[in-house]
Design a protein around this motif. Sequence first.
Motif, PDB file in Angstrom:
ATOM      1  N   LEU A  14      52.518  46.217  36.924  1.00  0.00           N
ATOM      2  CA  LEU A  14      53.338  45.305  37.732  1.00  0.00           C
ATOM      3  C   LEU A  14      53.772  44.135  36.868  1.00  0.00           C
ATOM      4  N   ASP A  15      54.837  43.445  37.269  1.00  0.00           N
ATOM      5  CA  ASP A  15      55.247  42.239  36.550  1.00  0.00           C
ATOM      6  C   ASP A  15      54.545  41.006  37.141  1.00  0.00           C
ATOM      7  N   ALA A  16      54.835  39.845  36.590  1.00  0.00           N
ATOM      8  CA  ALA A  16      54.150  38.630  37.020  1.00  0.00           C
ATOM      9  C   ALA A  16      54.525  38.223  38.449  1.00  0.00           C
ATOM     10  N   GLY A  17      55.626  38.755  38.965  1.00  0.00           N
ATOM     11  CA  GLY A  17      56.029  38.479  40.343  1.00  0.00           C
ATOM     12  C   GLY A  17      55.442  39.474  41.320  1.00  0.00           C
ATOM     13  N   VAL A  18      54.540  40.324  40.805  1.00  0.00           N
ATOM     14  CA  VAL A  18      53.812  41.318  41.617  1.00  0.00           C
ATOM     15  C   VAL A  18      54.755  42.424  42.119  1.00  0.00           C
ATOM     16  N   ASN A  19      55.743  42.772  41.271  1.00  0.00           N
ATOM     17  CA  ASN A  19      56.656  43.864  41.597  1.00  0.00           C
ATOM     18  C   ASN A  19      56.428  45.023  40.627  1.00  0.00           C
ATOM     19  N   LEU A  20      56.525  46.252  41.153  1.00  0.00           N
ATOM     20  CA  LEU A  20      56.246  47.454  40.359  1.00  0.00           C
ATOM     21  C   LEU A  20      57.182  47.560  39.158  1.00  0.00           C
ATOM     22  N   LYS A  21      56.610  47.824  37.995  1.00  0.00           N
ATOM     23  CA  LYS A  21      57.404  47.981  36.774  1.00  0.00           C
ATOM     24  C   LYS A  21      57.346  49.428  36.272  1.00  0.00           C
ATOM     25  N   ALA A  22      56.159  50.017  36.242  1.00  0.00           N
ATOM     26  CA  ALA A  22      56.031  51.401  35.769  1.00  0.00           C
ATOM     27  C   ALA A  22      54.767  52.024  36.345  1.00  0.00           C
ATOM     28  N   PHE A  23      54.810  53.348  36.483  1.00  0.00           N
ATOM     29  CA  PHE A  23      53.671  54.074  37.028  1.00  0.00           C
ATOM     30  C   PHE A  23      53.643  55.467  36.435  1.00  0.00           C
ATOM     31  N   ALA A  24      52.440  55.983  36.190  1.00  0.00           N
ATOM     32  CA  ALA A  24      52.286  57.375  35.767  1.00  0.00           C
ATOM     33  C   ALA A  24      51.003  57.949  36.340  1.00  0.00           C
ATOM     34  N   ARG A  25      51.126  59.148  36.879  1.00  0.00           N
ATOM     35  CA  ARG A  25      49.933  59.896  37.314  1.00  0.00           C
ATOM     36  C   ARG A  25      49.745  61.053  36.353  1.00  0.00           C
ATOM     37  N   MET A  26      48.633  61.043  35.624  1.00  0.00           N
ATOM     38  CA  MET A  26      48.348  62.116  34.677  1.00  0.00           C
ATOM     39  C   MET A  26      48.061  63.414  35.443  1.00  0.00           C
ATOM     40  N   ASP A  27      48.366  64.536  34.849  1.00  0.00           N
ATOM     41  CA  ASP A  27      48.096  65.813  35.495  1.00  0.00           C
ATOM     42  C   ASP A  27      46.606  65.917  35.807  1.00  0.00           C
ATOM     43  N   GLY A  28      46.301  66.230  37.048  1.00  0.00           N
ATOM     44  CA  GLY A  28      44.906  66.381  37.466  1.00  0.00           C
ATOM     45  C   GLY A  28      44.289  65.121  38.054  1.00  0.00           C
TER      46      GLY A  28
ATOM     47  N   ALA B  21      47.445  40.926  39.387  1.00  0.00           N
ATOM     48  CA  ALA B  21      48.669  40.121  39.224  1.00  0.00           C
ATOM     49  C   ALA B  21      48.655  38.914  40.159  1.00  0.00           C
ATOM     50  N   LEU B  22      48.177  39.106  41.365  1.00  0.00           N
ATOM     51  CA  LEU B  22      48.153  38.019  42.352  1.00  0.00           C
ATOM     52  C   LEU B  22      47.254  36.865  41.916  1.00  0.00           C
ATOM     53  N   PHE B  23      46.158  37.188  41.227  1.00  0.00           N
ATOM     54  CA  PHE B  23      45.193  36.149  40.888  1.00  0.00           C
ATOM     55  C   PHE B  23      45.058  35.895  39.378  1.00  0.00           C
ATOM     56  N   GLY B  24      45.739  36.684  38.578  1.00  0.00           N
ATOM     57  CA  GLY B  24      45.692  36.450  37.134  1.00  0.00           C
ATOM     58  C   GLY B  24      44.319  36.599  36.529  1.00  0.00           C
ATOM     59  N   MET B  25      43.515  37.504  37.112  1.00  0.00           N
ATOM     60  CA  MET B  25      42.176  37.737  36.560  1.00  0.00           C
ATOM     61  C   MET B  25      41.765  39.193  36.815  1.00  0.00           C
ATOM     62  N   PRO B  26      40.724  39.662  36.110  1.00  0.00           N
ATOM     63  CA  PRO B  26      40.273  41.043  36.327  1.00  0.00           C
ATOM     64  C   PRO B  26      39.827  41.247  37.773  1.00  0.00           C
ATOM     65  N   THR B  27      40.071  42.433  38.303  1.00  0.00           N
ATOM     66  CA  THR B  27      39.743  42.702  39.709  1.00  0.00           C
ATOM     67  C   THR B  27      38.270  42.456  40.035  1.00  0.00           C
ATOM     68  N   GLU B  28      37.377  42.783  39.108  1.00  0.00           N
ATOM     69  CA  GLU B  28      35.954  42.616  39.427  1.00  0.00           C
ATOM     70  C   GLU B  28      35.574  41.138  39.489  1.00  0.00           C
ATOM     71  N   ALA B  29      36.330  40.279  38.819  1.00  0.00           N
ATOM     72  CA  ALA B  29      36.076  38.834  38.909  1.00  0.00           C
ATOM     73  C   ALA B  29      36.395  38.332  40.318  1.00  0.00           C
ATOM     74  N   ILE B  30      37.405  38.925  40.924  1.00  0.00           N
ATOM     75  CA  ILE B  30      37.751  38.553  42.299  1.00  0.00           C
ATOM     76  C   ILE B  30      36.675  39.064  43.249  1.00  0.00           C
ATOM     77  N   GLY B  31      36.095  40.211  42.893  1.00  0.00           N
ATOM     78  CA  GLY B  31      34.998  40.758  43.693  1.00  0.00           C
ATOM     79  C   GLY B  31      33.801  39.813  43.763  1.00  0.00           C
ATOM     80  N   GLU B  32      33.617  39.012  42.723  1.00  0.00           N
ATOM     81  CA  GLU B  32      32.503  38.048  42.715  1.00  0.00           C
ATOM     82  C   GLU B  32      32.637  37.019  43.849  1.00  0.00           C
ATOM     83  N   PHE B  33      33.877  36.635  44.139  1.00  0.00           N
ATOM     84  CA  PHE B  33      34.101  35.613  45.169  1.00  0.00           C
ATOM     85  C   PHE B  33      33.764  36.121  46.571  1.00  0.00           C
TER      86      PHE B  33
END
Lengths: 133, 133, 133, 133
Positions: free
Chosen positions: D30-44, D61-73
């Motif tokens: 995603l870009d910094a505005g939280v809009n989709l930029k590119a996606f790929a699903r690998m086979d399988g 993108a919404l919080f500018g930090m790793p997802t697990e850091a948000i999980g801490e909150f």
Amino acid sequence: MITTDAARTIIAAGEARATEIGVPVNLAVLDAGVNLKAFARMDGALLGSIDIALGKARTAALFGMPTEAIGEFCKPGGTSPGLEQTNGGLVVFAGGLPIRDAQGTLIGALGISGGAVAQDLDIARAALAALGN
Amino acid sequence: MITTDAARTIIAAGEARATEIGVPVNLAVLDAGVNLKAFARMDGALLGSIDIALGKARTAALFGMPTEAIGEFCKPGGTSPGLEQTNGGLVVFAGGLPIRDAQGTLIGALGISGGAVAQDLDIARAALAALGN
Amino acid sequence: MITTDAARTIIAAGEARATEIGVPVNLAVLDAGVNLKAFARMDGALLGSIDIALGKARTAALFGMPTEAIGEFCKPGGTSPGLEQTNGGLVVFAGGLPIRDAQGTLIGALGISGGAVAQDLDIARAALAALGN
Amino acid sequence: MITTDAARTIIAAGEARATEIGVPVNLAVLDAGVNLKAFARMDGALLGSIDIALGKARTAALFGMPTEAIGEFCKPGGTSPGLEQTNGGLVVFAGGLPIRDAQGTLIGALGISGGAVAQDLDIARAALAALGN
């Protein structure tokens, strides 16, 4: 009834406090009918906090109390488990405060998000102090 | 990038014009990433126009053009029937305008709602004129 | 079954054609199960066209035909008024095409959005030509 | 601003690492505005992981930090109970990372899903290393 002038006074005071402590935030003001009155996103504030500021203001307006007080009802062991799932989802940590007029009548609510929870609450209190709350 | 200062300048100019023509409106400013930057509801503005102002700003930001220009694509006989149903619903009548910087780069969008469509557009144009648009 | 390699070939060919005609677009590839396989937004493509590209691909995958052919069923006087409201909303103007393998079996769909409808269709056809469709 | 080229570099590096450890994944940028930029699903790769990859990227993108850091909150005893319910639902376990440019500015986010959480994070890190993050 909360006026545009009052909403602007609240937001300006919140922004001043946020600048003072160096935490850019989102600030949302709703009226007593739980409808959006004013909003500002300070430069640099987190995009993920837009929805949270709006949610805190909505939660505080819906119940006429600080968001963290509502969190008490739905915390483990509280009287109202799942309360936070009602009303399309509430935000039940600090940073949302009811706004009252000089007679104590509920006229709206303020939601602040972007910093740590304690910072958001600090900013919300400073913002409402400008209105004499 | 649209700053808080620029958003405030736009809203103040829009409010001044709305006051001048006697039509209280809702004013919404989004950034180029289609995220809320600032909002104000003037005293007396219709509650039903809150969502419309936000929708006009969102529509203009998503496509970088005035909302009524997008309406041309989906009107009867237009090239894109049903376009207004995409993106969770667009608002395709006048009152939403893209905001550009001095170099012509899209930096956001403004949505005005509360008056007749022609009044909303008049206010939107006056608001952006304050930014040199 | 559409492979990652095939999806990438389609997107590369679509981007090449889009560059040739000077129209930055969004490109979405879904598999025959109507699940997202690959997506690319070219630099400068409209944000409002992300959802439309995805919607065109979804519509073409759901019905195994070009999006504008589905539009025939629900246009005024067509056999299926309101068809475009089913499936959570369809996109029924040109730019979405089914993808078939060498045996003619439906293996997915492509959606292009960002230009005029005729340009989107032109790019979609060029993209699928790279796969022999 | 994240370019199509940068997004493709990230995805290619992520796919290479995923292939190396034998775990097909979904990769969302995603870009910094939280809009989709590119996606790929690998086979399988798992279909259920499409939404998770997108959700991880959106959360980072919404919080500018790793997802697990948000999980801490929002973990039990954290400062922000229910935070994961905001913004239409967040994904708060590892596999989403912010993307920064050479100056440290947030330019987007990457979400990886399809393997064990530790594998997703490993792949996300390898993907961003290709961009010098």
